[in-house]
Design a protein around this motif. Structure first.
Motif, PDB file in Angstrom:
ATOM      1  N   GLU A 131       8.235  -5.152  14.592  1.00 57.72           N
ATOM      2  CA  GLU A 131       8.269  -5.390  12.942  1.00 57.72           C
ATOM      3  C   GLU A 131       7.633  -4.887  11.535  1.00 57.72           C
ATOM      4  O   GLU A 131       8.251  -4.477  11.010  1.00 57.72           O
ATOM      5  N   LEU A 132       6.508  -4.099  11.756  1.00 48.10           N
ATOM      6  CA  LEU A 132       6.269  -2.922  11.455  1.00 48.10           C
ATOM      7  C   LEU A 132       7.307  -2.064  10.802  1.00 48.10           C
ATOM      8  O   LEU A 132       7.117  -1.620   9.566  1.00 48.10           O
ATOM      9  N   PHE A 133       7.563  -0.998  12.395  1.00 45.22           N
ATOM     10  CA  PHE A 133       8.452  -0.139  11.887  1.00 45.22           C
ATOM     11  C   PHE A 133       9.859  -0.978  11.280  1.00 45.22           C
ATOM     12  O   PHE A 133      10.636  -0.265  11.016  1.00 45.22           O
ATOM     13  N   LYS A 134      10.347  -1.512  11.135  1.00 46.88           N
ATOM     14  CA  LYS A 134      11.945  -2.032  10.778  1.00 46.88           C
ATOM     15  C   LYS A 134      11.299  -2.528   9.489  1.00 46.88           C
ATOM     16  O   LYS A 134      12.189  -2.354   8.861  1.00 46.88           O
ATOM     17  N   ALA A 135      10.092  -2.716   8.915  1.00 50.30           N
ATOM     18  CA  ALA A 135       9.597  -3.324   7.281  1.00 50.30           C
ATOM     19  C   ALA A 135       9.560  -1.694   7.497  1.00 50.30           C
ATOM     20  O   ALA A 135       9.755  -1.757   5.924  1.00 50.30           O
ATOM     21  N   LEU A 136       9.203  -0.616   8.000  1.00 46.12           N
ATOM     22  CA  LEU A 136       9.283   1.461   6.857  1.00 46.12           C
ATOM     23  C   LEU A 136      10.437   1.284   7.303  1.00 46.12           C
ATOM     24  O   LEU A 136      10.999   2.550   5.815  1.00 46.12           O
ATOM     25  N   VAL A 137      11.711   1.447   7.435  1.00 48.24           N
ATOM     26  CA  VAL A 137      12.678   2.195   7.366  1.00 48.24           C
ATOM     27  C   VAL A 137      13.223   1.964   5.979  1.00 48.24           C
ATOM     28  O   VAL A 137      13.997   2.980   5.883  1.00 48.24           O
ATOM     29  N   PRO A 138      13.142   0.913   5.713  1.00 49.32           N
ATOM     30  CA  PRO A 138      13.665   1.219   4.168  1.00 49.32           C
ATOM     31  C   PRO A 138      13.428   2.001   2.965  1.00 49.32           C
ATOM     32  O   PRO A 138      13.986   2.555   2.000  1.00 49.32           O
ATOM     33  N   LEU A 139      11.893   2.486   3.654  1.00 46.21           N
ATOM     34  CA  LEU A 139      11.188   2.652   2.358  1.00 46.21           C
ATOM     35  C   LEU A 139      10.819   5.118   2.494  1.00 46.21           C
ATOM     36  O   LEU A 139      10.509   5.191   1.834  1.00 46.21           O
ATOM     37  N   ASN A 140      11.392   5.071   3.420  1.00 51.31           N
ATOM     38  CA  ASN A 140      12.652   6.292   3.727  1.00 51.31           C
ATOM     39  C   ASN A 140      10.966   6.910   3.092  1.00 51.31           C
ATOM     40  O   ASN A 140      10.769   8.334   2.624  1.00 51.31           O
ATOM     41  N   ILE A 141      10.180   7.524   4.118  1.00 49.69           N
ATOM     42  CA  ILE A 141       8.790   8.070   4.542  1.00 49.69           C
ATOM     43  C   ILE A 141       8.402   8.473   5.381  1.00 49.69           C
ATOM     44  O   ILE A 141       9.741   8.362   6.627  1.00 49.69           O
ATOM     45  N   ARG A 142       7.584   9.652   5.969  1.00 55.96           N
ATOM     46  CA  ARG A 142       7.365  10.850   7.004  1.00 55.96           C
ATOM     47  C   ARG A 142       6.122   9.792   7.185  1.00 55.96           C
ATOM     48  O   ARG A 142       5.864  10.132   6.318  1.00 55.96           O
ATOM     49  N   LYS A 201       4.295  13.114   0.048  1.00 55.65           N
ATOM     50  CA  LYS A 201       3.760  13.014   0.630  1.00 55.65           C
ATOM     51  C   LYS A 201       3.685  12.413   2.009  1.00 55.65           C
ATOM     52  O   LYS A 201       4.954  11.493   2.438  1.00 55.65           O
ATOM     53  N   LEU A 202       3.238  12.625   3.269  1.00 57.87           N
ATOM     54  CA  LEU A 202       3.293  12.356   4.643  1.00 57.87           C
ATOM     55  C   LEU A 202       1.986  11.010   4.334  1.00 57.87           C
ATOM     56  O   LEU A 202       1.412  10.978   4.336  1.00 57.87           O
ATOM     57  N   ILE A 203       2.725  10.202   5.526  1.00 56.75           N
ATOM     58  CA  ILE A 203       1.614   9.205   6.123  1.00 56.75           C
ATOM     59  C   ILE A 203       1.183   9.582   7.016  1.00 56.75           C
ATOM     60  O   ILE A 203       1.706   9.171   8.304  1.00 56.75           O
ATOM     61  N   PHE A 204      -0.429   8.913   7.627  1.00 52.01           N
ATOM     62  CA  PHE A 204      -0.888   9.028   8.515  1.00 52.01           C
ATOM     63  C   PHE A 204      -1.460   7.759   8.784  1.00 52.01           C
ATOM     64  O   PHE A 204      -2.507   7.429   7.922  1.00 52.01           O
ATOM     65  N   PHE A 205      -1.280   6.932   9.551  1.00 50.62           N
ATOM     66  CA  PHE A 205      -1.358   5.564  10.124  1.00 50.62           C
ATOM     67  C   PHE A 205      -2.413   5.693  11.016  1.00 50.62           C
ATOM     68  O   PHE A 205      -2.151   6.181  12.038  1.00 50.62           O
ATOM     69  N   VAL A 206      -4.030   5.342  10.610  1.00 48.87           N
ATOM     70  CA  VAL A 206      -5.249   6.170  11.659  1.00 48.87           C
ATOM     71  C   VAL A 206      -5.096   5.131  12.357  1.00 48.87           C
ATOM     72  O   VAL A 206      -6.282   5.437  13.067  1.00 48.87           O
ATOM     73  N   GLU A 225       0.967  -1.525   0.374  1.00 50.93           N
ATOM     74  CA  GLU A 225       0.145  -0.066   0.015  1.00 50.93           C
ATOM     75  C   GLU A 225       0.864   1.715   0.304  1.00 50.93           C
ATOM     76  O   GLU A 225       0.254   2.195  -0.563  1.00 50.93           O
ATOM     77  N   ILE A 226       2.370   1.028   0.442  1.00 48.57           N
ATOM     78  CA  ILE A 226       3.044   2.608   1.119  1.00 48.57           C
ATOM     79  C   ILE A 226       3.602   2.704   0.142  1.00 48.57           C
ATOM     80  O   ILE A 226       3.651   4.043  -0.993  1.00 48.57           O
ATOM     81  N   TYR A 227       4.596   1.322  -0.773  1.00 46.12           N
ATOM     82  CA  TYR A 227       4.573   1.302  -2.354  1.00 46.12           C
ATOM     83  C   TYR A 227       3.656   1.859  -3.887  1.00 46.12           C
ATOM     84  O   TYR A 227       3.711   2.878  -4.230  1.00 46.12           O
ATOM     85  N   PHE A 228       1.964   1.843  -3.622  1.00 44.21           N
ATOM     86  CA  PHE A 228       1.120   2.919  -4.562  1.00 44.21           C
ATOM     87  C   PHE A 228       0.868   3.531  -4.119  1.00 44.21           C
ATOM     88  O   PHE A 228       1.052   4.561  -5.033  1.00 44.21           O
ATOM     89  N   ILE A 229       1.261   4.497  -3.066  1.00 47.23           N
ATOM     90  CA  ILE A 229       0.691   5.935  -2.637  1.00 47.23           C
ATOM     91  C   ILE A 229       2.626   6.540  -2.929  1.00 47.23           C
ATOM     92  O   ILE A 229       2.209   7.985  -3.515  1.00 47.23           O
ATOM     93  N   LYS A 230       3.580   6.244  -2.640  1.00 47.02           N
ATOM     94  CA  LYS A 230       4.615   6.418  -3.271  1.00 47.02           C
ATOM     95  C   LYS A 230       4.668   6.527  -4.602  1.00 47.02           C
ATOM     96  O   LYS A 230       5.131   7.610  -5.465  1.00 47.02           O
TER      97      LYS A 230
END
Length: 175
Positions: free
Chosen positions: A91-102, A73-78, A62-67
């Motif tokens: 586990e989620l945060f470790k997976a997010l590290v390489p995506l370089n998102i805010r 754009k910022l992402i708001f995890f609702v 989903e994040i790759y789709f958004i990117k």
């Protein structure tokens, strides 16, 4: 609905149909529910006291789709409480590290007691947390069922701890 849906079947929203220039962020939901049952909150009522998770690989897709639509754009995890299950959150945060998102989300003030989680949050792109302080009166917190979670005497130290990880706070209070 008569029963909760399995979040692994939750489709990626059709963000490509939205005029993204009109929005400051994209919304992504990783979990539903909250383990707390505060008197004033509708989350437990709406989700039946359960806590469900979207598979992390689905979130990454989903994040790759958004990117691909707008990589800045910022992402708001609702999620109502993104760290309810700390093992899943890590586990989620470790997976997010390489995506370089805010990103930003909602979490309880007790997050300040977990340096490892705060560090992972920042490394993964967390820049702000919405935190329900609710009151500066411990008596009021007790009355609304949040006294077991929030301790007024711990607020200052907790705020400083979160700030020390370069995460800002959007504070919420009830009147």
């Amino acid at each position: 609905a008569k029963k909760n849906i399995d979040l692994k079947f939750s489709p990626i929203p059709k963000w490509d149909l939205v005029k993204s220039d009109f929005y400051n962020y994209f919304s992504v939901q990783t979990t539903r529910g909250c383990p707390f049952d505060c008197d004033f909150c509708s989350v437990t009522y709406l989700f039946g006291g359960s806590y469900r998770y979207k598979p992390i690989e689905n979130i990454i897709k989903e994040i790759y789709f958004i990117k691909n639509i707008d990589q800045n754009k910022l992402i708001f995890f609702v999620d109502d409480n993104i760290v309810s299950n700390r093992a899943y959150a890590k586990e989620l945060f470790k997976a997010l590290v390489p995506l370089n998102i805010r990103w930003y989300s909602q979490a309880p003030i007790a997050i300040a007691k977990d340096d490892e989680l705060l560090e992972l949050m920042h490394r993964s792109g967390c820049r702000e947390l919405f935190i329900g302080f609710e009151s500066l009166s411990q008596e009021s917190l007790e009355a609304m069922g949040k006294g077991r979670i929030n301790k007024v005497e711990e607020y200052e130290e907790a705020i400083e701890k979160i700030y020390s990880h370069n995460i800002s706070i959007f504070a919420s209070f009830m009147f």
